[in-house]
Design an enzyme around this catalytic site. Structure first.
Site, PDB file in Angstrom:
ATOM      1  N   GLU A 249      75.784  37.041  52.555  1.00 23.88           N
ATOM      2  CA  GLU A 249      76.184  37.995  50.731  1.00 23.88           C
ATOM      3  C   GLU A 249      75.696  37.046  49.628  1.00 23.88           C
ATOM      4  O   GLU A 249      76.926  35.715  49.652  1.00 23.88           O
ATOM      5  CB  GLU A 249      77.203  38.585  51.049  1.00 23.88           C
ATOM      6  CG  GLU A 249      77.201  39.906  50.441  1.00 23.88           C
ATOM      7  CD  GLU A 249      77.251  39.207  48.894  1.00 23.88           C
ATOM      8  OE1 GLU A 249      76.653  39.353  47.784  1.00 23.88           O
ATOM      9  OE2 GLU A 249      78.331  39.019  48.042  1.00 23.88           O
ATOM     10  N   CYS A 283      77.565  38.521  41.604  1.00 20.32           N
ATOM     11  CA  CYS A 283      76.682  38.814  41.544  1.00 20.32           C
ATOM     12  C   CYS A 283      76.114  39.911  41.162  1.00 20.32           C
ATOM     13  O   CYS A 283      74.964  39.724  42.001  1.00 20.32           O
ATOM     14  CB  CYS A 283      76.425  37.898  43.699  1.00 20.32           C
ATOM     15  SG  CYS A 283      77.672  39.092  44.595  1.00 20.32           S
TER      16      CYS A 283
END
Length: 476
Positions: A249, A283
Site C-alpha cells: 500500500e 496517501c
C-alpha cells in the site's frame, strides 16, 4: 503524556534492552521519550519464535482470537485520550485528527473480531463431466504462516492495526517493524496484546536498526510481507522478497473532480478537509482538484478563503488544523516543489511559506503538467487547482498519473458516476466526496505505482490465508 521509555516486544514479552531510539515531539523538536531498538540477532529470534508459534496460532480457536481482539477494543477505549495524545506528540498530528485515528483503531479491531469467527470455505460441485461422477470437493482457509509487517509514520496506530488485527483473526504469528519516527502507537498495541493469552511467539513488535531491517524482507521463514510506505521503498522490497507474496500500500496524488452541478458549499467543506487533514500527510489526501469552468472562479474564491482560515500551530491545541510535517527535511522538500512550480509560471493563491517543519496550507493554479507537485506525491498541505470543460477531459486528467489509489467525484449525474467508476484506473472511486474517505471494512488499495493487493479486514485475511482443497470420491 508519554512514558520516559518504551520497551520493544519480543515473543509477546516487553524487553527494555536499551534506550537507543530518541522519539521527538514533532512540534517542539525536543526528545519526548526513548525507545528500545532491536538488532539483527533480536529480529532473528523474533522470526524463530513466530515459526515456533505457527502451529499453536493455527489451532488457537476462532472464539479465542475474537476474545483477544475484543480485549484490545476494551483497552483502547479505556486508554483513548492517552493514545490520542501519544499520536499528537510523536506524529505531530492535530489532536482532533489523533482522536479520529484512535476511533478508527477501535473500528478496525472490532471488525477483525467479527471476521475472526467468519472465516469459512465452500462446498464445490465437481461433477462437471462423466469422468467426475461421484466426486465432490470442499475447501477451507488455513493461516499462511508467519507474516512480516512494516508500517508507516503517518498513521502509527491504524495502519499498524490493519496488519495486526487481521493476522490475529486469521491465526498468523507476525513480526511488526513500526516506523522509527513514530513507534509509540504500535508499542502501545503491543503492550495491550501482551495482556492476552495469545500463544508465545504470536507477536513481536520491533523498532530496529538498519542492519537488521533486511530480515523483514528477505527471510524465507516469513510467508507474507505487507508493507505500507513510499513507492520507491515498496517496489524495492517486492523485488527482494523472494517467493513470498507481497502486499504493498504505497502512495498517490489523489484527484477530485468538481462537476458543473455540484453543491459548492458541500464540496468546498469536504475538499478542504480532504486536502489538509493531518497536514496533508495521507496517501489519499486530495492533491489535484479539477473544477468545471462554469464553477471555477467561485470555487477558487471560496476555497482560498477557507484555506486561509485554517489555524496552523501546536497540534495539542484544540483549534489547530495544520500542524507540523513529520520532519523539517520533508517540509523543505515540499516547499522546494512549490517554489519550483512558481518559478515555472504557477500562481500561489495562498500559503507558500515555511518555518522549520511547519508549512502553510498552500493552493496553486496554472501549474505546468510536468512539475513535481503535479506528477509526484506531495504528502503535505499543498493542492493544485485546474479547470476543465468536458467531463471526459477531467477523467483523462485523473488517469494521467503514475498513481492510482482513490479518486473523488462531485457530480449529481448517475451516468457520469458510473462512467467514472468504469474509466478511472484507480483502486476506489468515491462519489460525492473526497478520495480521502475511508472506512476500515472496505477493500482499500491501489493500482500502478500505488501498490498491489487490498487492505480492509476481510481482504487482508484472504491474503493471510491459503485455500486448502479436499476432494472426496464416492465409489460407484
Amino acid at each position: 503524556m508519554l512514558q520516559t521509555q518504551y520497551p520493544y516486544y519480543l515473543a509477546n514479552k516487553a524487553v527494555q534492552a536499551n534506550n537507543d531510539l530518541d522519539v521527538t515531539d514533532k512540534y517542539t523538536g525536543e526528545v519526548a521519550t526513548q525507545v528500545a531498538m532491536a538488532d539483527a540477532a533480536t529480529i532473528d529470534q523474533a522470526i524463530a519464535a513466530a515459526v515456533d508459534a505457527t502451529e499453536a496460532m493455527a489451532k488457537f480457536p476462532p472464539y479465542e482470537r475474537q476474545n483477544v481482539l475484543n480485549h484490545c477494543v476494551k483497552r483502547f477505549e479505556e486508554r483513548f485520550e492517552e493514545m490520542a495524545m501519544a499520536l499528537c506528540i510523536e506524529a505531530g498530528k492535530p489532536i482532533k485528527d489523533a482522536r479520529g485515528e484512535v476511533s478508527r483503531l477501535i473500528d478496525t479491531f472490532k471488525i477483525a473480531a467479527e471476521e475472526a469467527v467468519r472465516i469459512g470455505g465452500e462446498v464445490l460441485n465437481l461433477e462437471i463431466a462423466p469422468r467426475a461422477k461421484g466426486y465432490q470437493g470442499m475447501y477451507k482457509r488455513v493461516p499462511i504462516g508467519p507474516c512480516s509487517f512494516i508500517s508507516p509514520f503517518n498513521f502509527p496506530l491504524n495502519l499498524a492495526a490493519h496488519k495486526v488485527a487481521p493476522a490475529i483473526a486469521a491465526g498468523c504469528p507476525f513480526v511488526l517493524k513500526p516506523a522509527s519516527r513514530t513507534p509509540i502507537g504500535a508499542l502501545m498495541i503491543g503492550e495491550i496484546l501482551a495482556e492476552t493469552n495469545l500463544p508465545i511467539g504470536a507477536f513481536s513488535i520491533l523498532p530496529c536498526h538498519r542492519d537488521g531491517a533486511d530480515l523483514f524482507t528477505v527471510d524465507d521463514r516469513f510467508k507474507l510481507l505487507s508493507f505500507t510506505g513510499s513507492p520507491d521503498v515498496g517496489w524495492d522490497l517486492k523485488a527482494r522478497a523472494g517467493k513470498k507474496p507481497v502486499v504493498l500500500e504505497l502512495g498517490g496524488n489523489a484527484a477530485c473532480i468538481v462537476d458543473h452541478d455540484t453543491d459548492l458549499d458541500d464540496a468546498v467543506e469536504r475538499i478542504i478537509f480532504g486536502s489538509f487533514y493531518q497536514s496533508g500527510q495521507s496517501c489519499i489526501g486530495v492533491q489535484r482538484i479539477m473544477i468545471h469552468s462554469s464553477l471555477y472562479d467561485e470555487f477558487k474564491q471560496r476555497f482560498v478563503k477557507a484555506t486561509k482560515a485554517l489555524v496552523m500551530g501546536d497540534p495539542k491545541d484544540e483549534t489547530t488544523f495544520i500542524g507540523p510535517m513529520i520532519s523539517e527535511s520533508e517540509a523543505r522538500r515540499l516547499d522546494s516543489w512549490v517554489q519550483e512550480a512558481s518559478a515555472q509560471g504557477a500562481t500561489i493563491l495562498c500559503g507558500g511559506q515555511r518555518d522549520g517543519a511547519m508549512l502553510e496550507a498552500t493552493v496553486l493554479e496554472n501549474v505546468p503538467s510536468d512539475c513535481n507537485i503535479n506528477t509526484k506525491e506531495a504528502f503535505g498541505p499543498v493542492v493544485v487547482l485546474s479547470v476543465f470543460d468536458e467531463f471526459d477531459q477531467a477523467l483523462a486528467a485523473v488517469n494521467d498519473s503514475d498513481f492510482g489509489l482513490q479518486a473523488g467525484i462531485f457530480t449529481r449525474d448517475i451516468y457520469k458516476a458510473y462512467k467514472a467508476w468504469d474509466t478511472l484506473d484507480v483502486g476506489g472511486v468515491v462519489i460525492g466526496d473526497v478520495p480521502s474517505w475511508r472506512v476500515d471494512n472496505m477493500p482499500y488499495g491501489g493500482v500502478k505505482d500505488s501498490g498491489v493487493g487490498r487492505e480492509g479486514i476481510r481482504y487482508a485475511i484472504e491474503d493471510m490465508t491459503e485455500i486448502r482443497l479436499m476432494v472426496l470420491r464416492t465409489p460407484q
